[in-house]
Design a protein around this motif. Structure first.
Motif, PDB file in Angstrom:
ATOM      1  N   GLY A   1       0.854  -1.182   0.000  1.00  0.00           N
ATOM      2  CA  GLY A   1       0.000   0.000   0.000  1.00  0.00           C
ATOM      3  C   GLY A   1       0.885   1.225   0.000  1.00  0.00           C
ATOM      4  N   SER A   2       0.389   2.304   0.555  1.00  0.00           N
ATOM      5  CA  SER A   2       1.170   3.538   0.560  1.00  0.00           C
ATOM      6  C   SER A   2       0.877   4.349   1.810  1.00  0.00           C
ATOM      7  N   PRO A   3       1.935   4.901   2.423  1.00  0.00           N
ATOM      8  CA  PRO A   3       3.352   4.649   2.146  1.00  0.00           C
ATOM      9  C   PRO A   3       3.830   3.372   2.821  1.00  0.00           C
ATOM     10  N   THR A   4       4.975   2.874   2.402  1.00  0.00           N
ATOM     11  CA  THR A   4       5.555   1.682   3.019  1.00  0.00           C
ATOM     12  C   THR A   4       6.824   2.059   3.776  1.00  0.00           C
ATOM     13  N   SER A   5       7.150   1.239   4.778  1.00  0.00           N
ATOM     14  CA  SER A   5       8.347   1.503   5.572  1.00  0.00           C
ATOM     15  C   SER A   5       8.786   0.245   6.297  1.00  0.00           C
ATOM     16  N   ASN A   6      10.077  -0.006   6.349  1.00  0.00           N
ATOM     17  CA  ASN A   6      10.670  -1.014   7.230  1.00  0.00           C
ATOM     18  C   ASN A   6      10.090  -2.409   7.040  1.00  0.00           C
ATOM     19  N   GLY A   7       9.680  -2.747   5.827  1.00  0.00           N
ATOM     20  CA  GLY A   7       9.109  -4.058   5.562  1.00  0.00           C
ATOM     21  C   GLY A   7       7.817  -4.320   6.295  1.00  0.00           C
ATOM     22  N   GLY A   8       7.199  -3.269   6.790  1.00  0.00           N
ATOM     23  CA  GLY A   8       5.934  -3.415   7.504  1.00  0.00           C
ATOM     24  C   GLY A   8       6.084  -3.633   8.991  1.00  0.00           C
ATOM     25  N   ASP A   9       7.305  -3.582   9.527  1.00  0.00           N
ATOM     26  CA  ASP A   9       7.526  -3.790  10.955  1.00  0.00           C
ATOM     27  C   ASP A   9       7.573  -2.446  11.683  1.00  0.00           C
ATOM     28  N   ALA A  10       6.897  -2.372  12.824  1.00  0.00           N
ATOM     29  CA  ALA A  10       6.981  -1.160  13.632  1.00  0.00           C
ATOM     30  C   ALA A  10       8.415  -0.969  14.120  1.00  0.00           C
ATOM     31  N   ILE A  11       8.953  -1.997  14.793  1.00  0.00           N
ATOM     32  CA  ILE A  11      10.372  -2.033  15.151  1.00  0.00           C
ATOM     33  C   ILE A  11      10.930  -3.344  14.629  1.00  0.00           C
ATOM     34  N   GLY A  12      11.957  -3.266  13.806  1.00  0.00           N
ATOM     35  CA  GLY A  12      12.568  -4.461  13.238  1.00  0.00           C
ATOM     36  C   GLY A  12      14.062  -4.462  13.467  1.00  0.00           C
ATOM     37  N   MET A  13      14.606  -5.621  13.820  1.00  0.00           N
ATOM     38  CA  MET A  13      16.051  -5.773  14.024  1.00  0.00           C
ATOM     39  C   MET A  13      16.533  -6.933  13.185  1.00  0.00           C
ATOM     40  N   GLU A  14      17.700  -6.766  12.545  1.00  0.00           N
ATOM     41  CA  GLU A  14      18.242  -7.841  11.718  1.00  0.00           C
ATOM     42  C   GLU A  14      19.725  -7.632  11.458  1.00  0.00           C
ATOM     43  N   SER A  15      20.402  -8.717  11.187  1.00  0.00           N
ATOM     44  CA  SER A  15      21.800  -8.729  10.760  1.00  0.00           C
ATOM     45  C   SER A  15      22.748  -8.297  11.882  1.00  0.00           C
ATOM     46  N   ASN A  16      23.068  -9.251  12.754  1.00  0.00           N
ATOM     47  CA  ASN A  16      24.097  -9.042  13.767  1.00  0.00           C
ATOM     48  C   ASN A  16      23.797  -7.856  14.680  1.00  0.00           C
ATOM     49  N   VAL A  17      22.626  -7.911  15.277  1.00  0.00           N
ATOM     50  CA  VAL A  17      22.206  -6.905  16.265  1.00  0.00           C
ATOM     51  C   VAL A  17      22.308  -7.527  17.650  1.00  0.00           C
ATOM     52  N   HIS A  18      22.830  -6.788  18.610  1.00  0.00           N
ATOM     53  CA  HIS A  18      22.837  -7.308  19.974  1.00  0.00           C
ATOM     54  C   HIS A  18      22.750  -6.180  20.998  1.00  0.00           C
ATOM     55  N   ASN A  19      22.219  -6.526  22.144  1.00  0.00           N
ATOM     56  CA  ASN A  19      22.060  -5.616  23.270  1.00  0.00           C
ATOM     57  C   ASN A  19      21.206  -4.405  22.910  1.00  0.00           C
TER      58      ASN A  19
ATOM     59  N   LEU B   1       4.870  -6.307  14.522  1.00  0.00           N
ATOM     60  CA  LEU B   1       5.114  -5.133  15.343  1.00  0.00           C
ATOM     61  C   LEU B   1       6.520  -5.124  15.923  1.00  0.00           C
ATOM     62  N   PHE B   2       7.097  -6.333  16.138  1.00  0.00           N
ATOM     63  CA  PHE B   2       8.407  -6.414  16.792  1.00  0.00           C
ATOM     64  C   PHE B   2       9.110  -7.656  16.272  1.00  0.00           C
ATOM     65  N   ASP B   3       9.883  -7.491  15.201  1.00  0.00           N
ATOM     66  CA  ASP B   3      10.510  -8.622  14.514  1.00  0.00           C
ATOM     67  C   ASP B   3      12.026  -8.619  14.711  1.00  0.00           C
ATOM     68  N   LEU B   4      12.562  -9.801  15.048  1.00  0.00           N
ATOM     69  CA  LEU B   4      13.992  -9.968  15.289  1.00  0.00           C
ATOM     70  C   LEU B   4      14.502 -11.119  14.433  1.00  0.00           C
ATOM     71  N   LYS B   5      15.561 -10.895  13.657  1.00  0.00           N
ATOM     72  CA  LYS B   5      16.033 -11.950  12.770  1.00  0.00           C
ATOM     73  C   LYS B   5      17.506 -11.776  12.420  1.00  0.00           C
ATOM     74  N   ASN B   6      18.072 -12.862  11.855  1.00  0.00           N
ATOM     75  CA  ASN B   6      19.437 -12.883  11.333  1.00  0.00           C
ATOM     76  C   ASN B   6      20.448 -12.455  12.392  1.00  0.00           C
ATOM     77  N   ASN B   7      20.544 -13.285  13.429  1.00  0.00           N
ATOM     78  CA  ASN B   7      21.531 -13.094  14.496  1.00  0.00           C
ATOM     79  C   ASN B   7      21.261 -11.840  15.322  1.00  0.00           C
ATOM     80  N   THR B   8      20.054 -11.765  15.862  1.00  0.00           N
ATOM     81  CA  THR B   8      19.689 -10.721  16.822  1.00  0.00           C
ATOM     82  C   THR B   8      19.605 -11.361  18.199  1.00  0.00           C
ATOM     83  N   ARG B   9      20.369 -10.821  19.151  1.00  0.00           N
ATOM     84  CA  ARG B   9      20.511 -11.469  20.455  1.00  0.00           C
ATOM     85  C   ARG B   9      20.604 -10.448  21.575  1.00  0.00           C
TER      86      ARG B   9
END
Length: 375
Positions: free
Chosen positions: A161-179, A200-208
């Motif tokens: 739809g419009s507008p789009t942002s952040n793959g549809g996640d309110a807060i998203g974390m990905e790719s070697n995120v920690h703390n 609403l709160f997605d964590l992926k790809n080595n989020t710890r």
């Protein structure tokens, strides 16, 4: 009962004149970033798994600036001496696509149409004054560490739809995120995937080593996930406590592999399923209150089982599906299928007190109130 350290303002340590002048120059250019070295928003102390692996302090000890647009947030990040220079960004007002542009600099990697926390560390974003609302624009944390997001509302972020942002996640974390510590936030959508929304709160790809505390998640098809697929099992050590999950279809959260500690949350109107532990995930589920909901715990929509340790939970008008090839509900007689050792100290509120405690403390604009252990 557990009590948090007193909230207090902090004066940043000695600021180099060069950094001050650089920030003032950026402020003049953007017109929306004000250097406020004499004041810092109260953030308290991280809890749960965010206290492990070296801890989470965000921008403590660094400069404090004020931002009223998304561009100003990016400008503040880009104005630091380095990608790891501590900073607290106090946000007030409405952040949206119209006032969020890409800003360039050696200490940032930003983009238009999203609040981009990428390849950085030691940052606090906190809502102040009349409040901070991220309207249809998400917060994206990527390849970053030691981040605090507190006292903000993020709503109606779309992936289609419009507008789009952040793959549809309110807060998203990905790719070697920690703390990362996310605290006293309000995360909301206005429908499910067919309406253009995702998690609403997605964590992926080595989020710890992440904690979500005293927050509300509502009116969405998906609360959030840990791991993007059955083979993406690099995430874990996530704490969820004193959150309100309301009118959600599923994923509160969806746990693929890893460990999650889920305690003192209030769940109401989980329409299809709730905590979904699968693909070897292990969830410790303590003293939560589940009301007017279906299949609040188990392994769902897969034949790759997950596990749980349960104690002290209250089930109030909860219904259960029959077991099947891709459905393994934990109830109606919830029993533990694993054990989980928790490395940090915590105290549990009685499950019977959870609805009143969470209703009075969770979400943005609640004065950062926390449980005092009483109903």
């Amino acid at each position: 009962m557990f009590t948090f350290p007193p909230l207090r303002n902090r004066r940043p340590v000695a600021l180099r004149l060069q950094a001050v002048l650089a920030t003032m120059a950026l402020a003049a250019t953007a017109g929306v970033v004000l250097s406020t070295p004499e004041a810092s928003a109260a953030t308290g102390s991280a809890t749960g798994y965010a206290t492990q692996n070296g801890g989470t302090t965000g921008g403590a000890g660094g400069q404090t600036v004020r931002a009223t647009t998304g561009t100003a947030i990016h400008t503040a990040l880009c104005g630091r001496a380095s990608t790891s220079t501590p900073i607290t960004i106090e946000v007030e007002g409405t952040i949206n696509h119209g006032n969020t542009t890409k800003v360039s600099g050696k200490s940032c990697d930003t983009a238009a149409g999203v609040i981009e926390l990428k390849k950085i560390s030691n940052v606090t974003i906190v809502g102040v004054g009349g409040g901070a609302v991220f309207d249809q624009i998400g917060i994206h944390v990527r390849e970053s560490s030691n981040i605090i997001v507190q006292n903000v509302t993020v709503k109606n972020v779309k992936k289609s739809g419009s507008p789009t942002s952040n793959g549809g996640d309110a807060i998203g974390m990905e790719s070697n995120v920690h703390n990362v510590w996310v605290d006293h936030t309000t995360l909301a959508a206005s429908g499910g995937e067919d309406d253009g929304y995702d998690g609403l709160f997605d964590l992926k790809n080595n989020t710890r080593y992440v904690t979500l505390s005293y927050s509300t998640l509502s009116n969405s098809g998906r609360g959030g996930l840990i791991g993007s697929s059955e083979s993406e099992l690099s995430n874990g050590f996530i704490t969820f406590h004193h959150n309100l999950y309301q009118n959600l279809d599923s994923r509160t959260p969806l746990l693929r592999g890893g460990i999650a500690h889920i305690y003192n949350n209030y769940y109401t109107r989980l329409n299809e399923s709730g905590i979904n532990s699968r693909a070897g995930g292990r969830a410790k589920v303590d003293n939560n209150y589940f009301k007017d909901s279906k299949d609040v715990l188990g392994t769902f929509y897969t034949d790759a089982p997950g596990y749980w340790q349960v104690s002290g939970n209250t089930l109030d008008n909860v219904t259960w599906s029959k077991p099947g090839d891709d459905t393994n509900p934990a109830g109606p007689d919830m029993k533990s299928t694993t054990t989980v050792s928790i490395p940090y100290s915590y105290s549990l509120d009685s499950a019977g007190c959870v609805p009143s405690i969470v209703s009075s403390t969770a979400g943005a604009g609640k004065g950062l109130k926390v449980s005092d252990g009483t109903c």
